[in-house]
Design a protein around this motif. Structure first.
Motif, PDB file in Angstrom:
ATOM      1  N   PRO A 131       0.833  -1.830   0.059  1.00 10.99           N
ATOM      2  CA  PRO A 131      -0.074   0.128  -0.101  1.00 10.99           C
ATOM      3  C   PRO A 131       1.072   1.244  -0.069  1.00 10.99           C
ATOM      4  O   PRO A 131       1.806   1.566   0.896  1.00 10.99           O
ATOM      5  CB  PRO A 131      -0.801   0.207   0.844  1.00 10.99           C
ATOM      6  N   HIS A 132       0.445   2.171  -0.654  1.00  6.14           N
ATOM      7  CA  HIS A 132       1.136   3.274  -0.489  1.00  6.14           C
ATOM      8  C   HIS A 132       0.258   4.729  -1.583  1.00  6.14           C
ATOM      9  O   HIS A 132      -0.563   4.364  -2.030  1.00  6.14           O
ATOM     10  CB  HIS A 132       2.565   3.428  -1.239  1.00  6.14           C
ATOM     11  N   ARG A 133       0.841   5.534  -0.909  1.00  3.45           N
ATOM     12  CA  ARG A 133       0.048   7.039  -1.436  1.00  3.45           C
ATOM     13  C   ARG A 133       0.717   8.045  -2.846  1.00  3.45           C
ATOM     14  O   ARG A 133       2.419   7.925  -2.681  1.00  3.45           O
ATOM     15  CB  ARG A 133       0.064   7.518  -0.600  1.00  3.45           C
ATOM     16  N   ASP A 135       0.569  11.033  -4.268  1.00  2.00           N
ATOM     17  CA  ASP A 135       0.601  12.678  -3.306  1.00  2.00           C
ATOM     18  C   ASP A 135       0.888  13.294  -4.526  1.00  2.00           C
ATOM     19  O   ASP A 135       1.895  14.053  -5.668  1.00  2.00           O
ATOM     20  CB  ASP A 135       1.613  13.336  -2.175  1.00  2.00           C
ATOM     21  N   SER A 149      -5.521  13.350  -4.764  1.00  3.73           N
ATOM     22  CA  SER A 149      -4.262  12.008  -4.263  1.00  3.73           C
ATOM     23  C   SER A 149      -4.974  10.917  -3.814  1.00  3.73           C
ATOM     24  O   SER A 149      -5.668  10.757  -3.706  1.00  3.73           O
ATOM     25  CB  SER A 149      -3.405  12.640  -2.898  1.00  3.73           C
ATOM     26  N   ASP A 151      -4.658   6.651  -3.531  1.00  2.00           N
ATOM     27  CA  ASP A 151      -3.547   5.274  -2.738  1.00  2.00           C
ATOM     28  C   ASP A 151      -4.322   3.888  -3.779  1.00  2.00           C
ATOM     29  O   ASP A 151      -5.001   3.908  -4.493  1.00  2.00           O
ATOM     30  CB  ASP A 151      -4.318   4.542  -1.209  1.00  2.00           C
ATOM     31  N   VAL A 153      -1.934  -0.661  -4.360  1.00  2.00           N
ATOM     32  CA  VAL A 153      -1.241  -1.303  -4.111  1.00  2.00           C
ATOM     33  C   VAL A 153      -0.686  -2.077  -4.790  1.00  2.00           C
ATOM     34  O   VAL A 153      -1.123  -2.955  -5.131  1.00  2.00           O
ATOM     35  CB  VAL A 153      -2.664  -2.987  -2.831  1.00  2.00           C
ATOM     36  N   GLN A 156       5.752  -0.288  -5.883  1.00  2.00           N
ATOM     37  CA  GLN A 156       5.881   1.228  -5.434  1.00  2.00           C
ATOM     38  C   GLN A 156       7.108   2.083  -5.849  1.00  2.00           C
ATOM     39  O   GLN A 156       8.318   0.955  -5.225  1.00  2.00           O
ATOM     40  CB  GLN A 156       5.562   1.404  -4.214  1.00  2.00           C
ATOM     41  N   THR A 171       5.657  10.377  -4.761  1.00  2.00           N
ATOM     42  CA  THR A 171       5.664   9.002  -3.687  1.00  2.00           C
ATOM     43  C   THR A 171       6.800   8.868  -2.990  1.00  2.00           C
ATOM     44  O   THR A 171       8.188   9.212  -2.793  1.00  2.00           O
ATOM     45  CB  THR A 171       4.948   7.639  -3.994  1.00  2.00           C
TER      46      THR A 171
END
Length: 230
Positions: A131-133, A135, A149, A151, A153, A156, A171
């Motif tokens: 999981p990461h965002r 931005d 922004s 999210d 999965v 990354q 990110t």
């Protein structure tokens, strides 16, 4: 719509990124946007100066692989003369690692994708899905306007880049106790770059078709394709 521009899709390399299916996903958009689309299975076409002079947009989708010096220089010269260059994920940011000319043109190169806790891994590609965002850093740019922004999965990307990029989204890779880095690191996730008279667009999300179909990712890429075009 009558085709008024020419797009060149160059695809291939590592099969795990499904370069044929991934680029096929965007061909209807390109055609509806007025592009006549040509497809090549490798970078040899970049050395054809006469052909490249008539290309308005290159969609690069070749993960890893190699490129000859005259091919990399041909691509760089075409972009400098006004041909756009665009792509996503490993198809553009993890291509032709042995070519400094190509890496400088694109403005960033894949370094790693951090994985799960080793205790949770099962020796599948999902070991690197975390999981990461993403931005949004420049909400007033035509590529990112109206996109918040979001999210994901998936993989990354930590990329090595330089300050010549205009970063549209970032990110942040977390500091993980099982890895060597001791603090979070923020990398560009979406960026543009001017090269002579040409424009370059890169989005690092896009490991698989489901990610490319994510509304925010797909919108960013479609806008990036048209923004980069001559």
């Amino acid at each position: 719509m009558t085709a008024t521009k020419r797009a060149l899709i160059v695809r291939g390399g590592w099969a795990g990124h499904e370069p044929v299916a991934a680029t096929d996903l965007f061909i209807p958009f390109l055609e509806s946007s007025g592009f006549d689309v040509r497809i090549e299975d490798g970078p040899a076409v970049y050395a054809d100066g006469e052909l490249m002079a008539g290309i308005d947009l290159v969609v690069q989708c070749v993960t890893m692989s190699t490129i000859e010096r005259d091919q990399a220089r041909g691509l760089s010269r075409a972009v400098a003369a006004g041909t756009g260059l665009a792509g996503w994920h490993g198809g553009i940011a993890d291509s032709y690692r042995d070519s400094a000319d190509y890496v400088q043109l694109v403005g960033g190169v894949f370094a790693c994708h951090p994985g799960k806790d080793p205790a949770e891994r099962d020796d599948s590609e999902r070991d690197n899905f975390i999981p990461h965002r993403v931005d949004i850093a420049a909400g007033d740019h035509p590529i990112t306007a109206g996109i918040d922004s979001f999210d994901l999965v998936t993989e990354q990307y930590w990329v090595l880049s330089d300050e010549y990029n205009e970063v549209l989204a970032t990110t942040t890779v977390a500091a993980q106790p099982w890895n060597e880095w001791s603090r979070p690191i923020t990398s560009p996730a979406v960026w543009t770059r001017r090269w002579g008279q040409g424009r370059v667009f890169v989005a690092t999300p896009g490991h698989s078709l489901d990610v490319l179909r994510t509304p925010q990712v797909r919108t960013l890429i479609e806008r990036g394709l048209t923004w980069a075009s001559r």
